[in-house]
Design a protein around this motif. Structure first.
Motif, mmCIF file in Angstrom:
data_model
loop_
_atom_site.group_PDB
_atom_site.id
_atom_site.type_symbol
_atom_site.label_atom_id
_atom_site.label_comp_id
_atom_site.label_asym_id
_atom_site.label_seq_id
_atom_site.Cartn_x
_atom_site.Cartn_y
_atom_site.Cartn_z
ATOM 1 N N SER A 145 73.337 193.937 40.756
ATOM 2 C CA SER A 145 72.044 192.939 40.664
ATOM 3 C C SER A 145 71.757 192.664 39.085
ATOM 4 O O SER A 145 71.456 191.322 38.881
ATOM 5 C CB SER A 145 70.904 193.581 41.169
ATOM 6 O OG SER A 145 71.075 193.796 42.570
ATOM 7 N N THR A 194 72.273 188.810 38.103
ATOM 8 C CA THR A 194 70.957 188.221 37.767
ATOM 9 C C THR A 194 71.152 187.592 36.305
ATOM 10 O O THR A 194 70.909 186.357 36.031
ATOM 11 C CB THR A 194 69.798 188.942 37.537
ATOM 12 O OG1 THR A 194 69.833 189.444 38.830
ATOM 13 C CG2 THR A 194 68.557 188.437 37.058
ATOM 14 N N GLN A 204 73.729 184.635 35.838
ATOM 15 C CA GLN A 204 73.371 183.297 36.281
ATOM 16 C C GLN A 204 72.344 182.933 35.214
ATOM 17 O O GLN A 204 72.270 181.703 34.859
ATOM 18 C CB GLN A 204 72.252 183.615 37.631
ATOM 19 C CG GLN A 204 73.346 183.804 38.576
ATOM 20 C CD GLN A 204 72.513 184.331 40.216
ATOM 21 O OE1 GLN A 204 71.381 184.501 40.074
ATOM 22 N NE2 GLN A 204 73.185 183.965 41.203
ATOM 23 N N GLU A 239 62.955 186.248 37.265
ATOM 24 C CA GLU A 239 63.844 187.183 37.812
ATOM 25 C C GLU A 239 63.418 188.651 37.832
ATOM 26 O O GLU A 239 63.353 189.402 38.981
ATOM 27 C CB GLU A 239 65.356 187.150 37.541
ATOM 28 C CG GLU A 239 66.131 185.697 37.568
ATOM 29 C CD GLU A 239 66.172 185.460 39.268
ATOM 30 O OE1 GLU A 239 66.624 186.535 39.760
ATOM 31 O OE2 GLU A 239 66.134 184.412 39.649
ATOM 32 N N ASN A 293 61.100 188.371 41.244
ATOM 33 C CA ASN A 293 62.047 188.266 42.171
ATOM 34 C C ASN A 293 62.354 189.854 42.476
ATOM 35 O O ASN A 293 62.554 190.194 43.775
ATOM 36 C CB ASN A 293 63.390 187.596 41.739
ATOM 37 C CG ASN A 293 64.383 187.127 42.874
ATOM 38 O OD1 ASN A 293 63.819 187.530 44.000
ATOM 39 N ND2 ASN A 293 65.376 186.978 42.532
ATOM 40 N N HIS A 294 63.120 190.657 41.324
ATOM 41 C CA HIS A 294 63.334 192.174 41.512
ATOM 42 C C HIS A 294 62.507 193.094 41.566
ATOM 43 O O HIS A 294 62.632 194.125 41.772
ATOM 44 C CB HIS A 294 64.570 192.108 40.597
ATOM 45 C CG HIS A 294 66.000 191.366 40.993
ATOM 46 N ND1 HIS A 294 66.804 191.577 42.004
ATOM 47 C CD2 HIS A 294 66.270 190.171 40.450
ATOM 48 C CE1 HIS A 294 67.610 190.659 42.027
ATOM 49 N NE2 HIS A 294 67.547 189.850 41.001
#
Length: 198
Positions: A5, A9, A12, A31, A35-36
């Motif tokens: 992950s 991440t 990107q 992120e 997000n995480h």
């Protein structure tokens, strides 16, 4: 697995992080915090502050610290935390390195091409938007405090922000000097308000 992950991440972010390190900050924050949920907004603010004070590009430093902190908050041991920081850093730098190698080979040859000029001109507003997002990202309760909770601290923080802007913009004071001055003023303010334990 968190390492995969982390790699995906930050790969990107490295691929789409136009505008340099400060342009990447809003992407990284979105992120790792939203997000995480690898860290809190306060943790991220601390990481950005450390990244700006340590040598090296702020985006890479932030990725390094974020990778370490993500593993640390998962309860991993020191060795795995270091691997997390290395994974995030490598993933961020890898696409940028490949793209720069490819671009540098062809840029001088095609820089005057109308299509290339159009693409570059179209990216400028996006870069400005990412930098503006990074600026707004740092204007949070974690950085300035809250007027309702600590009006004196909030006014002091906002005053330092304005003082730094004025000194750098109009009086051409170097950023490193301003970091030192603000750190000293922060220590004095903390001492005067009883923030240090005896």
């Amino acid at each position: 697995m968190i390492f995969l992950s982390l790699f995906i991440t930050f790969f990107q972010i490295g691929l789409f992080g136009f505008g340099g390190g400060y342009g990447m900050l809003s992407l990284i924050q979105h992120e790792v915090v939203m997000n995480h949920h690898w860290m809190t907004a306060g943790d991220f603010t601390d990481i950005v502050a450390i990244s700006q004070m340590t040598p090296g590009p702020v985006g890479i430093n932030t990725a390094t610290y974020a990778g370490y902190t993500a593993l640390q908050n998962e309860g991993a041991n020191q060795f795995l935390c270091i691997l997390g920081s290395m994974t995030a850093t490598f993933a961020l730098v890898f696409p940028t390195t490949i793209l720069m190698l490819l671009i540098s080979r062809y840029f001088m040859k095609y820089k005057d091409n109308a299509s290339v000029r159009l693409v570059l001109d179209s990216l400028r507003p996006a870069v400005v938007g990412l930098l503006a997002a990074a600026t707004l990202l740092l204007m949070t309760k974690e950085n300035f405090g809250s007027y309702s909770e600590d009006s004196v601290g909030f006014i002091f923080s906002a005053g330092l922000c304005v003082l730094t802007f004025v000194c750098i913009k109009f009086f051409k004071v170097g950023p490193m000097k301003m970091i030192g001055v603000c750190a000293l003023l922060g220590l004095v303010f903390t001492w005067l308000t009883g923030g240090f334990c005896a």
